[in-house]
Design an enzyme around this catalytic site. Structure first.
Site, PDB file in Angstrom:
ATOM      1  N   MET A 102       0.645  -1.356   0.310  1.00  9.11           N
ATOM      2  CA  MET A 102       0.074   0.268   0.268  1.00  9.11           C
ATOM      3  C   MET A 102       0.319   1.442  -0.165  1.00  9.11           C
ATOM      4  SD  MET A 102      -2.747  -1.139   2.771  1.00  9.11           S
ATOM      5  CE  MET A 102      -1.181  -1.925   4.160  1.00  9.11           C
ATOM      6  N   GLY A 189       1.428   3.429   4.622  1.00  5.31           N
ATOM      7  CA  GLY A 189       2.017   3.442   3.885  1.00  5.31           C
ATOM      8  C   GLY A 189       2.757   1.904   4.149  1.00  5.31           C
ATOM      9  N   SER A 190       2.708   0.911   3.688  1.00  2.00           N
ATOM     10  CA  SER A 190       2.914  -0.873   4.261  1.00  2.00           C
ATOM     11  C   SER A 190       2.386  -1.682   3.776  1.00  2.00           C
ATOM     12  CB  SER A 190       1.988  -0.868   5.811  1.00  2.00           C
ATOM     13  OG  SER A 190       0.667  -0.245   5.396  1.00  2.00           O
ATOM     14  N   ARG A 191       2.045  -2.530   3.965  1.00  2.00           N
ATOM     15  CA  ARG A 191       2.102  -3.644   2.876  1.00  2.00           C
ATOM     16  C   ARG A 191       0.967  -4.723   3.627  1.00  2.00           C
ATOM     17  NH1 ARG A 191       7.628  -7.350   1.542  1.00  2.00           N
ATOM     18  NH2 ARG A 191       6.604  -9.337   1.678  1.00  2.00           N
TER      19      ARG A 191
END
Length: 232
Positions: A102, A189-191
């Site tokens: 993301m 902002g990540s996953r």
């Protein structure tokens, strides 16, 4: 239908987790604008972006036990077989994993990829490497959930990224969740990694886009071909 109602239906609501941030941006905009007018417009743009970041749109989720549904909006960054994090208790053998990265422009509300019962939640502190790197799955701060289903146990791991400094988990151990239900949120902002209990046919490839609660990531061939949807 009135114009206001039409606009309201087109604009996604802000998730409650974002209220304090949007308000903070708004107050800062007013304060800075009182000293220097151009700063007001810069702040207004930043406030609008913050509201956009915390958007929480309604999704139409397929109700099909043979499908693994994306838990996050973003780009597919990895499809393959990897050993799951040890804290999940899913064993030391590689499992099929699909990862969704993301960016700061994606919706960050995470959703359950399958229906089942949450039998474990495990948080692990770590680094803040860029979440699109494979080593982020091992080294970064993360929060893992194990969802038990008739097909086996799925691992869902929220991973902090280079900018993300806060993982929020809405789910609770022992409760049941439906596919597409909101289970958490990550700032900024990540996953999210999903580990499958057995290999399925991947329906996405690295570089393709996924929508949380809507995009099928894999076909597990458990259903009878009939499919319904729900709004959530």
């Amino acid at each position: 239908m009135s114009l206001i109602e039409t606009i309201r239906r087109q604009v996604a609501p802000i998730h409650p987790e974002g209220y304090v941030f949007v308000a903070g941006f708004g107050v800062a905009t007013l304060v800075l604008g009182s000293f220097f007018a151009p700063l007001f417009w810069i702040g207004a743009v930043a406030t609008a972006w913050c509201a956009y970041f915390f958007r929480d749109p309604v999704r139409q989720t397929p109700l099909d036990d043979s499908l693994l549904i994306s838990p996050a909006d973003g780009m597919i960054s990895s499809v393959g077989f990897f050993v799951p994090p040890p804290e999940l208790g899913l064993g030391a053998e590689p499992l099929q994993r699909i990862s969704v990265f993301m960016s700061v422009f994606d919706c960050h509300v995470n959703r359950a990829p399958v229906s089942g019962r949450i039998v474990k939640i495990a948080y692990k502190p770590g680094l803040f490497l860029s979440a699109d790197l494979d080593k982020a799955s091992e080294d970064n701060e993360r929060n893992g959930l194990v969802i038990e289903t008739p097909a086996g146990r799925y691992g869902v791991v929220q991973i902090a990224g280079l900018v993300a400094r806060r993982i929020v988990c809405f789910a609770r151990q022992g409760e049941s969740v439906g596919v597409g239900d909101r289970i958490g949120l990550i700032r900024f902002g990540s996953r999210v990694d999903v580990y499958l209990p057995r290999a399925g046919r991947a329906l996405v490839a690295v570089g393709s886009r996924a929508v949380a609660g809507e995009t099928p990531l894999a076909d597990l061939k458990l259903g009878d071909g009939r499919r319904a949807f729900k709004s959530s």
